[in-house]
Design an enzyme around this catalytic site. Structure first.
Site, mmCIF file in Angstrom:
data_model
loop_
_atom_site.group_PDB
_atom_site.id
_atom_site.type_symbol
_atom_site.label_atom_id
_atom_site.label_comp_id
_atom_site.label_asym_id
_atom_site.label_seq_id
_atom_site.Cartn_x
_atom_site.Cartn_y
_atom_site.Cartn_z
ATOM 1 N N LYS A 17 -2.890 6.175 6.864
ATOM 2 C CA LYS A 17 -4.183 5.786 6.932
ATOM 3 C C LYS A 17 -4.424 5.246 8.258
ATOM 4 C CE LYS A 17 -4.728 4.616 1.888
ATOM 5 N NZ LYS A 17 -4.840 3.633 1.134
ATOM 6 N N GLU A 69 8.930 7.162 3.737
ATOM 7 C CA GLU A 69 7.737 6.435 3.188
ATOM 8 C C GLU A 69 6.803 7.286 2.652
ATOM 9 O OE1 GLU A 69 6.877 4.012 1.784
ATOM 10 O OE2 GLU A 69 6.649 2.105 2.987
ATOM 11 N N ASP A 70 6.209 6.881 1.388
ATOM 12 C CA ASP A 70 5.234 7.790 0.723
ATOM 13 C C ASP A 70 3.961 7.481 1.626
ATOM 14 O OD1 ASP A 70 4.980 4.953 0.247
ATOM 15 O OD2 ASP A 70 4.358 5.259 -2.029
ATOM 16 N N ASP A 102 0.025 2.294 5.416
ATOM 17 C CA ASP A 102 -1.266 1.762 5.159
ATOM 18 C C ASP A 102 -1.431 0.816 6.410
ATOM 19 O OD1 ASP A 102 -3.827 1.004 4.027
ATOM 20 O OD2 ASP A 102 -2.685 0.014 2.129
ATOM 21 N N ASP A 146 1.012 4.929 -7.254
ATOM 22 C CA ASP A 146 0.364 4.225 -8.680
ATOM 23 C C ASP A 146 -0.702 3.499 -8.449
ATOM 24 O OD1 ASP A 146 2.063 2.201 -6.816
ATOM 25 O OD2 ASP A 146 1.850 1.147 -8.979
ATOM 26 N N PHE A 191 -8.238 4.560 -1.752
ATOM 27 C CA PHE A 191 -7.172 4.462 -2.647
ATOM 28 C C PHE A 191 -6.740 5.657 -3.010
ATOM 29 C CE2 PHE A 191 -4.634 3.425 -6.415
ATOM 30 C CZ PHE A 191 -3.826 2.317 -5.914
HETATM 31 P P1 IMP Z 1 1.547 -1.084 4.210
HETATM 32 O O1 IMP Z 1 2.663 -2.170 4.140
HETATM 33 O O2 IMP Z 1 0.071 -1.715 4.143
HETATM 34 O O3 IMP Z 1 1.850 -0.171 5.094
HETATM 35 O O4 IMP Z 1 1.629 -0.309 2.465
HETATM 36 C C1 IMP Z 1 2.803 0.067 2.122
HETATM 37 C C2 IMP Z 1 2.752 0.206 0.592
HETATM 38 O O5 IMP Z 1 1.531 0.069 -0.158
HETATM 39 C C3 IMP Z 1 3.175 1.846 0.428
HETATM 40 O O6 IMP Z 1 4.468 2.304 0.608
HETATM 41 C C4 IMP Z 1 2.527 1.933 -0.813
HETATM 42 O O7 IMP Z 1 3.701 1.893 -1.967
HETATM 43 C C5 IMP Z 1 1.317 1.201 -0.959
HETATM 44 N N1 IMP Z 1 0.095 1.650 -0.738
HETATM 45 C C6 IMP Z 1 -0.496 2.019 0.366
HETATM 46 N N2 IMP Z 1 -1.839 2.459 0.301
HETATM 47 C C7 IMP Z 1 -1.825 2.991 -1.213
HETATM 48 C C8 IMP Z 1 -2.787 3.988 -1.953
HETATM 49 O O8 IMP Z 1 -3.695 4.261 -1.482
HETATM 50 N N3 IMP Z 1 -2.160 4.010 -3.127
HETATM 51 C C9 IMP Z 1 -1.055 3.681 -3.601
HETATM 52 N N4 IMP Z 1 -0.231 2.796 -3.064
HETATM 53 C C10 IMP Z 1 -0.467 2.603 -1.669
HETATM 54 MG MG MG Z 2 5.997 2.457 -0.789
#
Ligand code: IMP
Ligand code: MG
Length: 179
Positions: free
Chosen positions: A134, A102-103, A106, A162, A155
């Site tokens: 995060k 995973e990148d 969040d 992106d 962010f």
């Molecule tokens: P989660 O499901 O909330 O953990 O978020 C997962 C996805 O949201 C990540 O794989 C990213 O693609 C996107 N994402 C979360 N934070 C950021 C950010 O700060 N910048 C850009 N994309 C984000």
């Molecule tokens: Mg992602």
């Protein structure tokens, strides 16, 4: 590196390509050591993780495979979004050692919904490698086994991440400037 503008937002440099490179090399050697002889299968989650997955994969010195899955989280107007799969998994995970790439983790929602689908196939093991996390935003019980950087709840942009589809090509990671 300097300040950049994308649409209506301003971003400032946060992690250099050298910092990213050093951490990714460390993760690569750790994974190569831990998975020696296990022929692991890496699953990269598109779109965001393509750059991290590509750079990390080049650092692996063991026999290993990679495949890709595309997940999209629809947040809509309600906070209870759902994660949908728009490119499916074409590999069999049964008895495989699997590592998700995973990148950024969040809230953890994406992985929290996706992991049970993978566990259904009874992999030999299932771990998560994420470039960024995060911790303050985490709302679901997701444990990251291999992590590059803990980052503040702001962010981020670049290196695959992106803003409305743009900015993924930046070689460094930028953070938003709230004005
Ligand atoms: P989660 O499901 O909330 O953990 O978020 C997962 C996805 O949201 C990540 O794989 C990213 O693609 C996107 N994402 C979360 N934070 C950021 C950010 O700060 N910048 C850009 N994309 C984000
Ligand atoms: Mg992602």
């Amino acid at each position: 590196m300097s300040i950049i503008y994308l649409n209506d937002k301003k971003f400032t440099p946060y992690l250099t390509s050298l910092q990213l490179d050093v951490e990714i090399k460390r993760l690569g050697s750790e994974l190569s050591k831990d998975y020696e002889g296990k022929r692991p299968l890496f699953i990269a989650i598109l779109n965001g993780s393509f750059m991290f997955a590509s750079d990390l994969f080049k650092e692996l010195t063991i026999e290993c495979e990679i495949c890709f899955i595309k997940l999209a989280s629809y947040k809509g107007t309600k906070s209870t979004g759902q994660v949908i799969t728009s490119i499916g998994l074409d590999a069999t995970l049964t008895n495989r050692h699997v590592i998700i790439l995973e990148d950024i983790v969040d809230t953890g929602k994406t992985l929290n919904e996706f992991l049970p689908q993978l566990l259904n196939q009874q992999p030999a093991s299932l771990k998560i490698a994420a470039l960024l996390h995060k911790p303050e935003a985490l709302a679901y019980p997701v444990k990251i086994d291999y992590l590059g950087f803990n980052v503040p709840n702001k962010f981020l942009l670049g290196y695959g991440l992106d803003y409305d589809g743009y900015g993924r090509n930046l070689k460094e990671i930028f953070t938003i400037v709230e004005e």
